[in-house]
Design a protein around this motif. Structure first.
Motif, PDB file in Angstrom:
ATOM      1  N   GLY A  82       0.801  -1.237   0.000  1.00  0.00           N
ATOM      2  CA  GLY A  82       0.000   0.000   0.000  1.00  0.00           C
ATOM      3  C   GLY A  82       0.822   1.270   0.000  1.00  0.00           C
ATOM      4  N   VAL A  83       1.985   1.263  -0.678  1.00  0.00           N
ATOM      5  CA  VAL A  83       2.789   2.489  -0.752  1.00  0.00           C
ATOM      6  C   VAL A  83       2.200   3.384  -1.852  1.00  0.00           C
ATOM      7  CG1 VAL A  83       5.078   3.430  -1.236  1.00  0.00           C
ATOM      8  CG2 VAL A  83       4.847   1.320   0.110  1.00  0.00           C
ATOM      9  N   ARG A  84       1.824   4.584  -1.446  1.00  0.00           N
ATOM     10  CA  ARG A  84       1.078   5.507  -2.315  1.00  0.00           C
ATOM     11  C   ARG A  84       1.899   5.964  -3.524  1.00  0.00           C
ATOM     12  NH1 ARG A  84      -3.892   5.542  -2.423  1.00  0.00           N
ATOM     13  NH2 ARG A  84      -3.828   5.400  -0.149  1.00  0.00           N
ATOM     14  N   ILE A  85       1.277   5.974  -4.688  1.00  0.00           N
ATOM     15  CA  ILE A  85       1.871   6.575  -5.891  1.00  0.00           C
ATOM     16  C   ILE A  85       1.449   8.035  -5.945  1.00  0.00           C
ATOM     17  CG2 ILE A  85       1.976   6.517  -8.416  1.00  0.00           C
ATOM     18  CD1 ILE A  85       1.163   3.546  -8.253  1.00  0.00           C
ATOM     19  N   LEU A  86       2.428   8.921  -6.168  1.00  0.00           N
ATOM     20  CA  LEU A  86       2.103  10.334  -6.386  1.00  0.00           C
ATOM     21  C   LEU A  86       2.188  10.639  -7.875  1.00  0.00           C
ATOM     22  CD1 LEU A  86       3.877  12.200  -3.423  1.00  0.00           C
ATOM     23  CD2 LEU A  86       1.721  10.933  -3.461  1.00  0.00           C
ATOM     24  N   GLY A  87       1.189  11.354  -8.376  1.00  0.00           N
ATOM     25  CA  GLY A  87       1.155  11.687  -9.792  1.00  0.00           C
ATOM     26  C   GLY A  87       1.404  13.163  -9.987  1.00  0.00           C
ATOM     27  N   PRO A  88       1.607  13.634 -11.238  1.00  0.00           N
ATOM     28  CA  PRO A  88       1.576  12.819 -12.453  1.00  0.00           C
ATOM     29  C   PRO A  88       2.850  11.991 -12.638  1.00  0.00           C
ATOM     30  CG  PRO A  88       2.057  15.121 -12.975  1.00  0.00           C
ATOM     31  CD  PRO A  88       1.825  15.061 -11.507  1.00  0.00           C
ATOM     32  N   VAL A  89       2.909  11.177 -13.696  1.00  0.00           N
ATOM     33  CA  VAL A  89       4.119  10.402 -13.987  1.00  0.00           C
ATOM     34  C   VAL A  89       5.297  11.348 -14.193  1.00  0.00           C
ATOM     35  CG1 VAL A  89       2.981   8.357 -14.940  1.00  0.00           C
ATOM     36  CG2 VAL A  89       3.502  10.295 -16.438  1.00  0.00           C
ATOM     37  N   ARG A  90       6.493  10.810 -13.955  1.00  0.00           N
ATOM     38  CA  ARG A  90       7.721  11.622 -14.072  1.00  0.00           C
ATOM     39  C   ARG A  90       8.704  10.991 -15.044  1.00  0.00           C
ATOM     40  NH1 ARG A  90       9.680  13.907  -8.180  1.00  0.00           N
ATOM     41  NH2 ARG A  90       7.764  15.041  -7.674  1.00  0.00           N
ATOM     42  N   LYS A  91       9.811  11.682 -15.277  1.00  0.00           N
ATOM     43  CA  LYS A  91      10.861  11.162 -16.179  1.00  0.00           C
ATOM     44  C   LYS A  91      11.640  10.019 -15.540  1.00  0.00           C
ATOM     45  CE  LYS A  91      11.681  15.325 -18.831  1.00  0.00           C
ATOM     46  NZ  LYS A  91      12.528  16.513 -18.846  1.00  0.00           N
ATOM     47  N   GLU A  92      11.702  10.010 -14.180  1.00  0.00           N
ATOM     48  CA  GLU A  92      12.436   8.949 -13.478  1.00  0.00           C
ATOM     49  C   GLU A  92      11.556   8.409 -12.350  1.00  0.00           C
ATOM     50  OE1 GLU A  92      15.348   7.833 -14.363  1.00  0.00           O
ATOM     51  OE2 GLU A  92      15.890   9.409 -15.804  1.00  0.00           O
ATOM     52  N   THR A  93      11.625   7.111 -12.150  1.00  0.00           N
ATOM     53  CA  THR A  93      10.943   6.514 -11.003  1.00  0.00           C
ATOM     54  C   THR A  93      11.753   6.810  -9.746  1.00  0.00           C
ATOM     55  OG1 THR A  93       9.766   4.798 -12.209  1.00  0.00           O
ATOM     56  CG2 THR A  93      10.369   4.278  -9.947  1.00  0.00           C
ATOM     57  N   GLN A  94      11.089   7.240  -8.703  1.00  0.00           N
ATOM     58  CA  GLN A  94      11.777   7.559  -7.443  1.00  0.00           C
ATOM     59  C   GLN A  94      10.927   7.128  -6.253  1.00  0.00           C
ATOM     60  OE1 GLN A  94      14.262  11.187  -7.016  1.00  0.00           O
ATOM     61  NE2 GLN A  94      12.783  11.808  -5.473  1.00  0.00           N
ATOM     62  N   LEU A  95      11.539   6.307  -5.404  1.00  0.00           N
ATOM     63  CA  LEU A  95      10.868   5.824  -4.194  1.00  0.00           C
ATOM     64  C   LEU A  95      11.434   6.582  -3.009  1.00  0.00           C
ATOM     65  CD1 LEU A  95       9.098   3.672  -2.673  1.00  0.00           C
ATOM     66  CD2 LEU A  95      11.126   2.211  -2.660  1.00  0.00           C
ATOM     67  N   GLU A  96      10.587   7.270  -2.253  1.00  0.00           N
ATOM     68  CA  GLU A  96      11.062   8.068  -1.124  1.00  0.00           C
ATOM     69  C   GLU A  96      10.661   7.398   0.187  1.00  0.00           C
ATOM     70  OE1 GLU A  96      10.519  12.338  -1.596  1.00  0.00           O
ATOM     71  OE2 GLU A  96      10.407  12.071  -3.770  1.00  0.00           O
ATOM     72  N   LEU A  97      11.681   7.001   0.949  1.00  0.00           N
ATOM     73  CA  LEU A  97      11.496   6.270   2.211  1.00  0.00           C
ATOM     74  C   LEU A  97      12.105   7.068   3.346  1.00  0.00           C
ATOM     75  CD1 LEU A  97      12.700   2.701   1.091  1.00  0.00           C
ATOM     76  CD2 LEU A  97      10.328   3.515   1.230  1.00  0.00           C
ATOM     77  N   SER A  98      11.725   6.729   4.570  1.00  0.00           N
ATOM     78  CA  SER A  98      12.446   7.241   5.740  1.00  0.00           C
ATOM     79  C   SER A  98      13.588   6.278   6.040  1.00  0.00           C
ATOM     80  CB  SER A  98      11.521   7.352   6.947  1.00  0.00           C
ATOM     81  OG  SER A  98      11.184   6.058   7.409  1.00  0.00           O
ATOM     82  N   LEU A  99      14.527   6.684   6.884  1.00  0.00           N
ATOM     83  CA  LEU A  99      15.621   5.781   7.256  1.00  0.00           C
ATOM     84  C   LEU A  99      15.085   4.577   8.029  1.00  0.00           C
ATOM     85  CD1 LEU A  99      18.581   8.172   8.180  1.00  0.00           C
ATOM     86  CD2 LEU A  99      17.867   7.283   5.964  1.00  0.00           C
ATOM     87  N   SER A 100      14.036   4.794   8.835  1.00  0.00           N
ATOM     88  CA  SER A 100      13.471   3.640   9.567  1.00  0.00           C
ATOM     89  C   SER A 100      12.769   2.682   8.605  1.00  0.00           C
ATOM     90  CB  SER A 100      12.558   4.083  10.709  1.00  0.00           C
ATOM     91  OG  SER A 100      11.614   5.014  10.278  1.00  0.00           O
ATOM     92  N   ASP A 101      12.138   3.200   7.543  1.00  0.00           N
ATOM     93  CA  ASP A 101      11.594   2.321   6.498  1.00  0.00           C
ATOM     94  C   ASP A 101      12.704   1.449   5.916  1.00  0.00           C
ATOM     95  OD1 ASP A 101       9.050   3.420   6.694  1.00  0.00           O
ATOM     96  OD2 ASP A 101       9.344   4.805   5.010  1.00  0.00           O
ATOM     97  N   GLY A 102      13.831   2.091   5.601  1.00  0.00           N
ATOM     98  CA  GLY A 102      14.961   1.377   5.002  1.00  0.00           C
ATOM     99  C   GLY A 102      15.443   0.242   5.893  1.00  0.00           C
ATOM    100  N   PHE A 103      15.476   0.501   7.195  1.00  0.00           N
ATOM    101  CA  PHE A 103      15.894  -0.516   8.160  1.00  0.00           C
ATOM    102  C   PHE A 103      14.966  -1.725   8.101  1.00  0.00           C
ATOM    103  CE2 PHE A 103      16.108  -2.324  12.446  1.00  0.00           C
ATOM    104  CZ  PHE A 103      17.481  -2.525  12.560  1.00  0.00           C
ATOM    105  N   LYS A 104      13.659  -1.464   8.043  1.00  0.00           N
ATOM    106  CA  LYS A 104      12.681  -2.568   7.999  1.00  0.00           C
ATOM    107  C   LYS A 104      12.789  -3.360   6.702  1.00  0.00           C
ATOM    108  CE  LYS A 104       9.739   0.095  10.936  1.00  0.00           C
ATOM    109  NZ  LYS A 104       8.909   1.302  10.751  1.00  0.00           N
ATOM    110  N   LEU A 105      13.085  -2.665   5.600  1.00  0.00           N
ATOM    111  CA  LEU A 105      13.212  -3.351   4.304  1.00  0.00           C
ATOM    112  C   LEU A 105      14.564  -4.046   4.157  1.00  0.00           C
ATOM    113  CD1 LEU A 105      11.745  -0.633   1.898  1.00  0.00           C
ATOM    114  CD2 LEU A 105      10.645  -2.777   2.581  1.00  0.00           C
ATOM    115  N   GLY A 106      15.541  -3.597   4.957  1.00  0.00           N
ATOM    116  CA  GLY A 106      16.887  -4.157   4.835  1.00  0.00           C
ATOM    117  C   GLY A 106      17.736  -3.470   3.779  1.00  0.00           C
TER     118      GLY A 106
END
Lengths: 213, 213
Positions: A82-106
């Motif tokens: 359920g990670v939200r997509i923000l529009g409109p589409v862009r030239k590059e795909t970019q996923l924006e996480l917090s540092l604690s998100d990164g820790f959980k994902l590894g």
């Protein structure tokens, strides 16, 4: 201009400069949860050929919106559905996480300016019709202010300048190294992630005071 | 003392004071994950009559340790298994969470000084032998420095004084309202939670610079 006029002009400029220095500039805080911007190509892999995003609600920045669609983000140690997509589409795909998100994902998420995704860790995005693996997409956004050109001019800020923003009460914090981004198309807003908002114990819409760094 | 000695004493005091003002004081950061301190009574309800904690490892503060034992923390919207107990037992049970932990559990955690648990939200602790419901136990710790008395004296800090600590690089932050706690029994350490550490993108043991608030 004669000499007198030149002198008066210089005095006026000096007074304006002084006023700008003592004038306090405030910015409302917008707190960003994890989200993703997609290219048309990645959107089509995830949701099917010719797919178009459906607007759920407008964001504060003109033209930007939260889409109804979400993706699953998969890392070596965990995933987020359920990670939200923000529009409109862009030239590059970019996923924006917090540092604690990164820790959980590894994944070790680097703090970067938007668009600077060279050499970021691998991550998988999964939609209803397919998956994409990205190795240049994941950042923790360098904190920044979207600043309308007229505001920047009034208060003497420049595009790409770094400033400090002081915010909060019981957990008062001065965030340094805040990137100023100036455009006539921006609405005034400082973007922080949830880690940063919690560290200062602030809520969406709270005001920060902008200071020279 | 004669007049000359009095004057020399005053000059020396002044010089020492100036040196203290310009001398930069640094403190190593200790990052705290969620944890709980228990009373003997609550420990016995959770683990059985006469139960004693088993030390897993010493913490930096003399006499304090992480126990092998953990509890499950249950809130209205979620739970955390494996929440570490810190020993030895205390006079009051206190659960220390981050604000993001509180969000996941569904409780609004107040930022408080250690021990100030009046009117905090209800939470359930579960051990292998029983559960306890606490309505005066849950805080997000007000950030603070454990300061040895000799350090405080050298640098001119007082017990209960509020200071600012500047830390970090790409996400440089000044944390204001940092409570100084002075004791001859403390080891020098500033405690931050994980939200705060992520907001500044720092690691355990990084140094912060202590400034007058």
């Amino acid at each position: 201009m004669n000499n007198e006029e030149i002198i008066i002009k210089k005095i006026v400029e000096e007074v304006v400069k002084r006023l700008q220095c003592t004038n306090e500039a405030y910015v409302p805080i917008g707190i960003s949860n994890r989200h993703v911007h997609l290219t048309t190509e990645d959107l089509e892999v995830l949701f099917g050929k010719g797919y178009q995003l459906t607007k759920m609600k407008d964001l504060k920045q003109p033209g930007q919106y939260a889409a109804q669609e979400t993706v699953t983000v998969i890392g070596p140690k965990g995933e987020f559905k359920g990670v939200r997509i923000l529009g409109p589409v862009r030239k590059e795909t970019q996923l924006e996480l917090s540092l604690s998100d990164g820790f959980k994902l590894g994944v070790n998420v680097p703090v970067r300016e938007s668009g600077k995704t060279e050499g970021t860790p691998k991550i998988v995005l999964k939609g209803p019709m397919g998956t994409v693996e990205k190795d240049q997409a994941v950042i923790a956004a360098l904190r920044h202010i979207h600043m309308p050109a007229v505001f920047a001019e009034n208060y003497g800020f420049k595009d790409k300048e770094m400033v400090t923003v002081e915010v909060g009460d019981v957990r008062r914090v001065s965030f340094h190294n805040v990137l100023v981004r100036v455009s006539k198309d921006f609405d005034l807003e400082m973007h922080l992630d949830i880690d940063e908002a919690n560290a200062a114990a602030i809520c969406n819409g709270d005001l920060g005071k902008i200071l020279k760094d």
